[in-house]
Write a protein that holds these residues in place. Structure first.
Motif, PDB file in Angstrom:
ATOM      1  N   VAL A  35       0.856  -1.202   0.000  1.00 33.61           N
ATOM      2  CA  VAL A  35       0.000   0.000   0.000  1.00 33.61           C
ATOM      3  C   VAL A  35       0.887   1.246   0.000  1.00 33.61           C
ATOM      4  O   VAL A  35       1.553   1.557   0.992  1.00 33.61           O
ATOM      5  N   LYS A  37       0.044   4.516  -0.715  1.00 35.09           N
ATOM      6  CA  LYS A  37      -0.577   5.845  -0.621  1.00 35.09           C
ATOM      7  C   LYS A  37       0.361   6.811   0.101  1.00 35.09           C
ATOM      8  O   LYS A  37       0.985   6.454   1.102  1.00 35.09           O
ATOM      9  N   ASN A  58      -5.021   4.782  -2.590  1.00 33.19           N
ATOM     10  CA  ASN A  58      -6.302   5.245  -2.037  1.00 33.19           C
ATOM     11  C   ASN A  58      -6.873   6.488  -2.695  1.00 33.19           C
ATOM     12  O   ASN A  58      -8.050   6.766  -2.533  1.00 33.19           O
ATOM     13  N   ILE A  80      -7.939   0.907  -3.402  1.00 34.81           N
ATOM     14  CA  ILE A  80      -8.449   0.465  -2.095  1.00 34.81           C
ATOM     15  C   ILE A  80      -9.057   1.616  -1.288  1.00 34.81           C
ATOM     16  O   ILE A  80      -9.411   1.439  -0.131  1.00 34.81           O
ATOM     17  N   MET A 162     -14.101  -7.592   0.466  1.00 35.65           N
ATOM     18  CA  MET A 162     -13.034  -6.859   1.145  1.00 35.65           C
ATOM     19  C   MET A 162     -13.583  -6.279   2.435  1.00 35.65           C
ATOM     20  O   MET A 162     -14.773  -5.925   2.515  1.00 35.65           O
ATOM     21  N   MET A 164     -12.358  -3.898   6.206  1.00 33.08           N
ATOM     22  CA  MET A 164     -11.420  -3.166   7.036  1.00 33.08           C
ATOM     23  C   MET A 164     -12.036  -3.103   8.427  1.00 33.08           C
ATOM     24  O   MET A 164     -12.829  -2.206   8.707  1.00 33.08           O
ATOM     25  N   MET A 205      -3.972  -5.992   7.359  1.00 29.99           N
ATOM     26  CA  MET A 205      -3.085  -4.854   7.124  1.00 29.99           C
ATOM     27  C   MET A 205      -1.812  -5.083   7.954  1.00 29.99           C
ATOM     28  O   MET A 205      -1.602  -6.168   8.479  1.00 29.99           O
ATOM     29  N   SER A 206      -0.974  -4.053   8.066  1.00 30.56           N
ATOM     30  CA  SER A 206       0.316  -4.245   8.757  1.00 30.56           C
ATOM     31  C   SER A 206       0.165  -4.928  10.115  1.00 30.56           C
ATOM     32  O   SER A 206       0.907  -5.833  10.461  1.00 30.56           O
ATOM     33  N   ARG A 221      -3.156  -6.235   2.571  1.00 29.35           N
ATOM     34  CA  ARG A 221      -2.831  -4.877   2.146  1.00 29.35           C
ATOM     35  C   ARG A 221      -1.918  -4.242   3.195  1.00 29.35           C
ATOM     36  O   ARG A 221      -2.368  -3.829   4.252  1.00 29.35           O
ATOM     37  N   VAL A 222      -0.631  -4.191   2.882  1.00 27.15           N
ATOM     38  CA  VAL A 222       0.342  -3.784   3.889  1.00 27.15           C
ATOM     39  C   VAL A 222       1.060  -2.504   3.454  1.00 27.15           C
ATOM     40  O   VAL A 222       1.700  -2.472   2.404  1.00 27.15           O
ATOM     41  N   GLY A 223       0.913  -1.461   4.247  1.00 20.22           N
ATOM     42  CA  GLY A 223       1.553  -0.189   3.951  1.00 20.22           C
ATOM     43  C   GLY A 223       2.721   0.105   4.875  1.00 20.22           C
ATOM     44  O   GLY A 223       3.894   0.010   4.497  1.00 20.22           O
ATOM     45  N   THR A 224       2.387   0.459   6.108  1.00 22.62           N
ATOM     46  CA  THR A 224       3.381   0.936   7.057  1.00 22.62           C
ATOM     47  C   THR A 224       4.567  -0.016   7.247  1.00 22.62           C
ATOM     48  O   THR A 224       5.710   0.435   7.309  1.00 22.62           O
TER      49      THR A 224
HETATM   50  C1  LIG Z   1      -3.821   2.519   4.346  1.00 14.26           C
HETATM   51  C2  LIG Z   1      -4.564   1.266   4.117  1.00 14.26           C
HETATM   52  C3  LIG Z   1      -3.954   0.007   4.301  1.00 14.26           C
HETATM   53  C4  LIG Z   1      -2.551  -0.166   4.840  1.00 14.26           C
HETATM   54  O1  LIG Z   1      -2.520   0.080   6.208  1.00 14.26           O
HETATM   55  P1  LIG Z   1      -1.176  -0.146   7.065  1.00 14.26           P
HETATM   56  O2  LIG Z   1      -1.661  -0.198   8.457  1.00 14.26           O
HETATM   57  O3  LIG Z   1      -0.293   1.017   6.791  1.00 14.26           O
HETATM   58  O4  LIG Z   1      -0.570  -1.434   6.626  1.00 14.26           O
HETATM   59  C5  LIG Z   1      -4.700  -1.114   3.997  1.00 14.26           C
HETATM   60  N1  LIG Z   1      -5.965  -1.039   3.548  1.00 14.26           N
HETATM   61  C6  LIG Z   1      -6.575   0.149   3.341  1.00 14.26           C
HETATM   62  C7  LIG Z   1      -7.971   0.153   2.831  1.00 14.26           C
HETATM   63  C8  LIG Z   1      -5.905   1.326   3.631  1.00 14.26           C
HETATM   64  O5  LIG Z   1      -6.541   2.500   3.458  1.00 14.26           O
END
Ligand SMILES: *Cc1c(COP(=O)(O)O)cnc(C)c1O
Length: 231
Positions: A35, A37, A58, A80, A162, A164, A205-206, A221-224
């Motif tokens: 991820v 963004k 995003n 996403i 999906m 969250m 996620m993370s 979905r891994v960002g941080t």
């Molecule tokens: C930002 C985001 C992520 C990633 O989140 P992290 O905690 O940084 O891994 C995953 N899914 C969605 C929908 C997001 O908006």
């Protein structure tokens, strides 16, 4: 530091593989979506160098300029974020998957835009599994009806669900929501809707991707944990 993102990507990929083996799943069936963004095209390039092939974005405007720089065909792009109907055109033009379809109205607009490009747009239906007022997503009780209606649209392929869930410091607390989404997928699959192939559960996620994999996730979905904290 130059190797930071490459190494982070490889480490998370390794943790996914280990978690999959631990719960007797095939690691190749779990996609790691990086991820990106609010991260620059340069940082995305570092993740590509580390082996990343799936990216999640995003915000349409931000994503479009980065995808133009990097190349649409260089990676698989996943939208996403919350999608407004008036941006559906760009989402269809730039993204391989749209994970956040939560109304028939939005799906119809995507269908219309996809028809213009002669594309079959892959989408997932976003479910507000925790029933949180602050989050988008269709209600779980609407899932069967919505998937049924969306799957009638010719230029859309419904690929999964999906979610969250609410954020918890302890990822164990998210498990019940992941279980619910998996059960909902089974419910939709057994409801007799023709012409759907719900391969994917986009969840984790993370902080909680390991628990999500244990509960059946096919797209985390891994960002941080890959790119570091966002500004
Ligand atoms: C930002 C985001 C992520 C990633 O989140 P992290 O905690 O940084 O891994 C995953 N899914 C969605 C929908 C997001 O908006």
């Amino acid at each position: 530091m130059a190797l930071g993102i490459e190494n982070n990507y490889r480490r998370i990929r390794h943790e996914i593989d280990e978690t999959a083996r631990y719960c007797r799943r095939d690691p190749d069936r779990i996609r790691l979506i990086a991820v990106s963004k609010r991260k620059s095209a340069e940082l995305i390039q570092q993740a590509l160098d580390g082996g990343a092939r799936d990216f999640g974005e995003n915000y349409i405007q931000e994503a479009v300029s980065k995808i133009d720089l990097i190349g649409k065909d260089t990676a698989c792009w996943h939208f996403i974020g919350h999608l407004q109907s008036n941006k559906a055109r760009f989402a269809v033009q730039y993204f391989d998957y749209i994970h956040t379809v939560d109304s028939l109205k939005l799906a119809r607009e995507i269908n219309k835009q996809a028809a213009k490009r002669d594309k079959v747009q892959k989408i997932l239906i976003q479910i507000n599994i925790g029933n949180e007022a602050s989050k988008s997503g269709a209600g779980a009780e609407q899932a069967v009806e919505l998937v049924n209606a969306v799957s009638q649209l010719d230029q859309i392929a419904v690929k999964g669900l999906m979610c969250m869930p609410p954020f918890f410091p302890d990822p164990e607390n998210a498990r019940t929501y992941f279980k619910q989404l998996n059960r909902l997928k089974e419910q939709v699959e057994s409801s007799g809707i023709g012409n759907i192939d719900l391969t994917h559960l986009s969840m984790g996620m993370s902080n909680d991707f390991k628990v999500a994999i244990e509960e059946g996730s096919t797209m985390v979905r891994v960002g941080t944990s890959i790119f570091g904290e966002r500004d």
